[in-house]
Design a protein around this motif. Structure first.
Motif, short mmCIF file in Angstrom:
data_model
loop_
_atom_site.label_atom_id
_atom_site.label_comp_id
_atom_site.label_asym_id
_atom_site.label_seq_id
_atom_site.Cartn_x
_atom_site.Cartn_y
_atom_site.Cartn_z
N CYS A 121 82.93 75.58 39.16
CA CYS A 121 81.67 76.10 39.69
C CYS A 121 81.63 75.81 41.18
O CYS A 121 82.38 74.97 41.69
CB CYS A 121 80.46 75.48 39.00
N CYS A 123 78.62 75.04 42.86
CA CYS A 123 77.41 74.33 43.31
C CYS A 123 77.66 72.92 43.85
O CYS A 123 76.91 72.44 44.70
CB CYS A 123 76.35 74.29 42.21
N SER A 166 81.29 77.32 34.78
CA SER A 166 79.90 77.03 34.41
C SER A 166 78.91 77.73 35.33
O SER A 166 77.73 77.40 35.35
CB SER A 166 79.65 75.52 34.46
N LYS A 196 74.55 79.47 28.91
CA LYS A 196 74.06 78.35 29.70
C LYS A 196 72.66 78.69 30.20
O LYS A 196 72.47 79.68 30.91
CB LYS A 196 75.00 78.10 30.89
N TYR A 202 68.81 69.51 33.26
CA TYR A 202 69.97 69.21 34.12
C TYR A 202 69.62 68.28 35.29
O TYR A 202 70.49 67.97 36.09
CB TYR A 202 70.56 70.50 34.74
N PHE A 205 71.88 65.23 36.20
CA PHE A 205 73.22 65.66 36.61
C PHE A 205 73.25 66.02 38.08
O PHE A 205 74.20 65.73 38.79
CB PHE A 205 73.64 66.89 35.78
N ARG A 206 72.18 66.68 38.52
CA ARG A 206 72.19 67.13 39.92
C ARG A 206 72.15 65.95 40.87
O ARG A 206 72.61 66.06 42.01
CB ARG A 206 71.05 68.13 40.15
N ARG A 218 67.96 78.25 39.71
CA ARG A 218 69.10 78.98 39.17
C ARG A 218 68.71 80.07 38.16
O ARG A 218 69.54 80.56 37.42
CB ARG A 218 70.06 78.00 38.49
N GLN A 222 71.34 81.73 35.56
CA GLN A 222 71.39 81.07 34.25
C GLN A 222 70.38 81.72 33.33
O GLN A 222 69.46 82.40 33.78
CB GLN A 222 71.11 79.57 34.41
N LYS A 249 74.78 75.38 26.14
CA LYS A 249 74.29 74.28 26.96
C LYS A 249 72.88 74.53 27.43
O LYS A 249 72.62 75.63 27.90
CB LYS A 249 75.23 74.17 28.16
N SER A 275 72.71 65.93 30.76
CA SER A 275 72.22 64.70 31.40
C SER A 275 70.80 64.32 30.99
O SER A 275 70.50 63.16 30.74
CB SER A 275 72.31 64.85 32.91
N TYR A 314 77.77 62.30 27.46
CA TYR A 314 77.93 61.08 28.24
C TYR A 314 78.04 59.87 27.32
O TYR A 314 78.38 58.78 27.77
CB TYR A 314 76.77 60.93 29.23
C1 PBG Z 1 77.29 73.15 37.33
C2 PBG Z 1 76.92 72.37 36.13
C3 PBG Z 1 75.68 71.80 35.80
C4 PBG Z 1 75.87 71.09 34.63
C5 PBG Z 1 77.19 71.26 34.25
N1 PBG Z 1 77.82 72.08 35.17
C6 PBG Z 1 74.40 71.79 36.54
C7 PBG Z 1 73.63 73.00 36.79
O1 PBG Z 1 73.95 74.09 36.34
O2 PBG Z 1 72.68 72.85 37.54
C8 PBG Z 1 74.80 70.28 33.93
C9 PBG Z 1 75.29 69.14 33.13
C10 PBG Z 1 74.27 68.12 32.80
O3 PBG Z 1 73.05 68.26 33.05
O4 PBG Z 1 74.69 67.10 32.23
N2 PBG Z 1 76.98 74.50 37.30
#
Ligand code: PBG
Ligand code: ZN
Length: 323
Positions: A121, A123, A166, A196, A202, A205-206, A218, A222, A249, A275, A314
């Motif tokens: 990805c 990002c 992703s 997704k 998320y 994660f960010r 997004r 998404q 996801k 996350s 995780y």
């Molecule tokens: C990147 C990506 C994300 C996650 C996995 N790959 C974040 C997003 O799309 O903002 C999220 C994983 C998580 O929250 O554990 N595109």
């Protein structure tokens, strides 16, 4: 089917041995995948505040975590990169000397039997934090495909077993498949994040990946959380474009999607316990409101029962130790 009093479902629940004998769903460590966040440097281990037990690590430290995971029986690892420099087009994503590429080489050398998956990805690599390049404030689909292909190719050159796009751009699986095949990587699999969702889960994660979008969100790429039929169309597109396995996801709030994808495609299905799902369990357990180990295992078993073959979580190492 007979009914009460001939049929008494409680008979087979009387002892642990009986319950084990008739259990329908089993979780195995080999089906778990551990996400890790790698960055440049040495002996680096930075805790992620919103995800207890999760760290950003340099490649040497990541290897320690990967060894512990492999020792516990975890089947695979998925790598996310945290680059030192970001720019508008995310050029660090296809740097053959990047943290992810270095990590892949190290893992394949040190722990060859652990399946290595790379998240593909933009990002984490763009300064604006979007999953593709921007044009007039919008993510520009078709030019992004070329960049994703470059990133996937560099992961394949490093030795990744599976690349996992992703980004949710249309046509990315086809673009990546043909780039890989053109360059002699026809043996590298694609696990597409097919369904997704634009999820609030998320958030943590960010922080870990330092990838929050700097403007807007997004939702323009998404999926809308209300949609299930659309998830099936996404999955069919990705399979037709050459995906070897598909991902749903987040996992817990989307068990119906996991179940339909498995039933309707028969393809290997992965689910990502994201996350926010992890953070919620940790936070409630920390307050003594739930029993962490039991909720952890129950959450994973539920995802398996819905139909996931592979679970990205995780909790992978922790759960594997209990299995
Ligand atoms: C990147 C990506 C994300 C996650 C996995 N790959 C974040 C997003 O799309 O903002 C999220 C994983 C998580 O929250 O554990 N595109
Ligand atoms: Zn992204």
């Amino acid at each position: 089917m007979s009914s009460f009093p001939q049929y008494r479902p409680r008979r087979l629940r009387r002892t642990a041995a009986l319950r084990n004998l008739v259990r329908e769903t089993h979780l195995s460590a080999a089906q778990l995948v551990l996400p890790v966040f790698v960055r440049d440097g040495k002996k680096l281990r930075r805790a992620v505040g919103s995800m207890p037990g999760v760290n950003q690590t340099s490649v040497d430290e990541m290897l320690r975590d990967a060894e512990a995971a492999a020792k516990a029986g975890v089947g695979g690892i998925i790598l996310f990169g945290v680059p030192e420099k970001k720019d508008a087009t995310g050029t660090a994503a296809w740097d053959d000397k990047g943290a992810v590429q270095t990590a892949v080489r190290a893992l394949k050398k040190e722990i060859p039997d652990l399946v290595v998956i790379t998240d593909v990805c933009m990002c984490e690599y763009t300064d604006h934090g979007h999953c593709g390049i921007l044009k007039d404030g919008d993510v520009d689909n078709d030019p992004t495909l070329e960049l994703l292909s470059r990133a996937a190719l560099s992961h394949a050159r490093a030795g990744a077993d599976i690349v996992a796009p992703s980004d949710m751009m249309d046509g990315r699986v086809q673009a990546i498949r043909s780039a890989l095949d053109d360059k002699g990587h026809s043996g590298v699999s694609i696990l597409s994040y097919a369904a997704k969702y634009a999820s609030a889960y998320y958030g943590p994660f960010r922080e870990a990946a330092e990838s929050a979008p700097q403007s807007s969100d997004r939702r323009g790429y998404q999926m809308d959380p209300g949609n299930a039929q659309e998830a099936m169309r996404e999955v069919v597109c990705d399979i037709q474009e050459g995906a070897d396995a598909v991902m749903v996801k987040p996992a817990g709030p989307y068990l119906d999607i996991i179940s339909r994808v498995k039933a309707e495609t028969g393809y290997p299905v992965a689910a990502y316990q994201v996350s926010g799902e992890y953070a919620m369990i940790c936070a409630a357990a920390d307050r003594g409101w739930i029993e962490k180990d039991r909720v952890m295992m129950e959450s994973l078993l539920g995802i398996r029962r819905a139909g996931a073959d592979v679970i990205v979580t995780y909790f992978a190492t922790e759960a594997a130790r209990q299995l």
